[in-house]
Design an enzyme around this catalytic site. Structure first.
Site, PDB file in Angstrom:
ATOM      1  N   TYR A   1     -28.811  13.531   5.293  1.00  0.00           N
ATOM      2  CA  TYR A   1     -27.600  12.605   5.512  1.00  0.00           C
ATOM      3  C   TYR A   1     -27.118  11.435   4.180  1.00  0.00           C
ATOM      4  CZ  TYR A   1     -23.663  12.796   8.785  1.00  0.00           C
ATOM      5  OH  TYR A   1     -22.866  12.562   9.961  1.00  0.00           O
TER       6      TYR A   1
ATOM      7  N   GLU B   1     -23.877   9.596   2.860  1.00  0.00           N
ATOM      8  CA  GLU B   1     -22.677   8.800   2.868  1.00  0.00           C
ATOM      9  C   GLU B   1     -22.417   8.037   1.188  1.00  0.00           C
ATOM     10  OE1 GLU B   1     -22.217   6.923   6.584  1.00  0.00           O
ATOM     11  OE2 GLU B   1     -21.530   9.047   7.033  1.00  0.00           O
TER      12      GLU B   1
ATOM     13  N   ASP C   1      -2.970  21.067  -8.738  1.00  0.00           N
ATOM     14  CA  ASP C   1      -4.418  22.194  -7.432  1.00  0.00           C
ATOM     15  C   ASP C   1      -4.407  23.142  -8.696  1.00  0.00           C
ATOM     16  OD1 ASP C   1      -5.214  23.291  -5.921  1.00  0.00           O
ATOM     17  OD2 ASP C   1      -3.329  22.596  -4.221  1.00  0.00           O
TER      18      ASP C   1
ATOM     19  N   THR D   1     -10.403  24.116  -5.269  1.00  0.00           N
ATOM     20  CA  THR D   1     -11.389  24.461  -4.523  1.00  0.00           C
ATOM     21  C   THR D   1     -12.651  24.962  -5.149  1.00  0.00           C
ATOM     22  OG1 THR D   1     -10.230  26.859  -4.411  1.00  0.00           O
ATOM     23  CG2 THR D   1      -9.688  25.176  -2.521  1.00  0.00           C
TER      24      THR D   1
ATOM     25  N   LYS E   1     -12.590  30.724  -5.068  1.00  0.00           N
ATOM     26  CA  LYS E   1     -11.472  31.748  -5.799  1.00  0.00           C
ATOM     27  C   LYS E   1     -11.929  32.266  -6.810  1.00  0.00           C
ATOM     28  CE  LYS E   1      -8.064  29.310  -2.224  1.00  0.00           C
ATOM     29  NZ  LYS E   1      -7.378  28.755  -1.814  1.00  0.00           N
TER      30      LYS E   1
ATOM     31  N   ARG F   1     -18.199  27.837  -0.500  1.00  0.00           N
ATOM     32  CA  ARG F   1     -16.627  28.076   0.147  1.00  0.00           C
ATOM     33  C   ARG F   1     -16.277  26.148   0.052  1.00  0.00           C
ATOM     34  NH1 ARG F   1     -14.406  31.362   2.303  1.00  0.00           N
ATOM     35  NH2 ARG F   1     -12.177  30.076   3.134  1.00  0.00           N
TER      36      ARG F   1
HETATM   37  C1  LIG Z   1      -6.621  28.359  -1.246  1.00  0.00           C
HETATM   38  C2  LIG Z   1      -5.651  26.911  -1.544  1.00  0.00           C
HETATM   39  C3  LIG Z   1      -6.117  25.392  -1.080  1.00  0.00           C
HETATM   40  C4  LIG Z   1      -6.586  25.183   0.671  1.00  0.00           C
HETATM   41  O1  LIG Z   1      -7.554  25.620   0.509  1.00  0.00           O
HETATM   42  P1  LIG Z   1      -8.704  25.468   1.638  1.00  0.00           P
HETATM   43  O2  LIG Z   1     -10.684  25.733   1.418  1.00  0.00           O
HETATM   44  O3  LIG Z   1      -8.459  26.502   2.265  1.00  0.00           O
HETATM   45  O4  LIG Z   1      -8.848  24.268   2.395  1.00  0.00           O
HETATM   46  C5  LIG Z   1      -5.801  24.400  -1.434  1.00  0.00           C
HETATM   47  N1  LIG Z   1      -4.447  24.798  -3.073  1.00  0.00           N
HETATM   48  C6  LIG Z   1      -4.284  26.294  -3.187  1.00  0.00           C
HETATM   49  C7  LIG Z   1      -2.923  25.698  -3.960  1.00  0.00           C
HETATM   50  C8  LIG Z   1      -4.771  27.086  -2.715  1.00  0.00           C
HETATM   51  O5  LIG Z   1      -4.733  27.838  -3.419  1.00  0.00           O
END
Ligand SMILES: *Cc1c(COP(=O)(O)O)cnc(C)c1O
Length: 419
Positions: free
Chosen positions: A57, A59, A203, A229, A232, A238
């Site tokens: 933990y 925090e 994003d 994220t 990807k 993840r």
């Molecule tokens: C995949 C994705 C997310 C979400 O991610 P999670 O890890 O599934 O919560 C957010 N924004 C975009 C543009 C994405 O492609």
């Protein structure tokens, strides 16, 4: 499979869970994974992710924790932050968000309040649920104005966007997508934000690896906050992270913890640190360049076979194929290809006449097959196989032959040999 190892603990204690993990391993090894958001991280990343760091933990933030015993996890989080800042040229990074959606939630609240206006790309036009869809927190807690792509070019029209922003006076404009095959002009978004006095959140979940390698323009110089994220194209665990200008550092950190998260997942933060180190290597840059070459090869091959590509093609790791002229729905394509061991996902195309459950398109991404080492000639083969199956979905002989070819192709580019 653990052919040269003694029985693992899971195997002995919980054969049911073990069996499913082994089946998933076999599936990943033997299938052509073309889902644009998926990848195969290194076993080093998996090792960190599966490590005992998950016990701790912690925090708070490095050297400012609410728990004792954090000296070693502090080192790890500091390493992750340092590496991420360097990799993306960011002023400040928070590596604690547990995944992309909560990262976006923290970013919005760092800059806006309940009910403020946020502009984001509509989901059927390539945006993400968390960019204001009505079933998401984002659509419920903010006043959302969606922008769309141009019906002809299927690209974001920055003049139309500016006009809409002048009318709507958003607090935040979100730039980013899950199914937009072309380059996003973050510099244009900045100009528009400056014109209307909005904050810019970008994003880059899908394209983070491309951005890190410099094969897609970076939003970091332009955006107030960048979310992404890490699993990807970036090929890490993840998870997610937030980068921002120093002036937003406090807001972002407070909204991540204690705003919307509790204890950080230190094992995942370690895995992110490993991922950032990998992404700083010359091989990673080469990998991202190969992703672009592979996607371009698919663009050429699909076009030759008479498939219509949304936005005319791709500049990134993914293509959106409009299947209407082939009289196949996205749903059927996904199912037919699955029979041959080819995994894609159905996807709406802009102004899709079909429902989001059926759709007229399929999204194809090359990050995972490129990780296996596949290159241009394999892309040609993949395109052939997809076409064979889609043109003859009920011909068992053809589908079986395609399935056999898929297995062979995967066998020639093995993954996770040590697992
Ligand atoms: C995949 C994705 C997310 C979400 O991610 P999670 O890890 O599934 O919560 C957010 N924004 C975009 C543009 C994405 O492609």
């Amino acid at each position: 499979m653990s052919n040269n190892k003694s029985k693992s603990e899971i195997e002995s204690f919980d054969p049911e869970v073990y069996a499913s993990i082994q089946k998933e391993l076999t599936r990943e090894r033997n299938n052509l994974e073309l889902i644009a958001s998926e990848n195969f991280p290194s076993t080093a990343v998996l090792e960190a992710q599966g490590s005992l760091l998950q016990n701790k933990y912690a925090e708070g933030y490095p050297r400012r924790r609410y728990y004792g015993g954090c000296e070693f996890v502090d080192q790890i989080e500091e390493l992750a932050i340092e590496r991420a800042c360097k990799l993306f040229g960011a002023e400040h990074v928070n590596v604690q968000p547990l995944s992309g959606v909560p990262a976006n939630m923290a970013a919005y609240f760092a800059l806006a309040k309940f009910g403020d206006t946020i502009m984001g790309l509509a989901l059927p036009h390539g945006g993400h649920l968390s960019h204001g869809h009505k079933v998401s927190f984002s659509g419920r807690w903010f006043n959302i104005v969606h922008y769309q792509v141009d019906p002809k070019t299927e690209l974001i029209d920055y003049d139309v966007l500016l006009k809409l922003a002048r009318e709507e006076h958003p607090k935040i404009i979100v730039a980013g997508a899950s199914a937009y095959p072309r380059t996003i002009r973050f510099d244009k978004f900045r100009e528009i934000c400056d014109d209307v006095g909005a904050y810019l959140v970008t994003d880059i979940s899908h394209i983070a690896g491309l951005v890190a390698a410099g094969v897609h323009p970076s939003p970091v110089p332009y955006a107030d906050i960048v979310t992404t994220t890490t699993h990807k194209t970036l090929r890490g665990p993840r998870s997610a992270m937030i980068m921002c200008k120093e002036k937003w550092a406090k807001n972002v950190d407070r909204w991540v913890f204690p705003g919307i998260h509790g204890g950080p997942h230190m094992h995942t933060i370690a895995a992110k640190a490993v991922c950032f180190k990998e992404a700083a290597q010359p091989e990673f840059k080469e990998y991202q360049k190969q992703i672009i070459r592979n996607a371009k090869t698919l663009e050429v091959e699909f076009t030759k076979l008479g498939y219509r590509l949304v936005a005319g093609g791709t500049d990134t790791h993914l293509l959106l194929v409009d299947l209407r002229n082939k009289n196949i729905t996205g749903k059927d394509a996904e199912e037919f290809l699955g029979r041959a061991g080819i995994t894609v996902n159905r996807n709406t195309i802009p102004y899709d006449p079909q429902s989001p459950f059926v759709t007229s398109g399929m999204r194809i991404g090359v990050p995972a097959v490129t990780t296996r080492g596949m290159r241009e000639s394999e892309m040609k083969k993949i395109c052939e196989l997809i076409n064979e199956v889609l043109m003859n979905p009920e011909d068992k002989k053809i589908v079986d032959k395609a399935a056999k070819d898929v297995k062979e192709l995967c066998g020639a580019f093995p993954i996770y040999a040590s697992l």
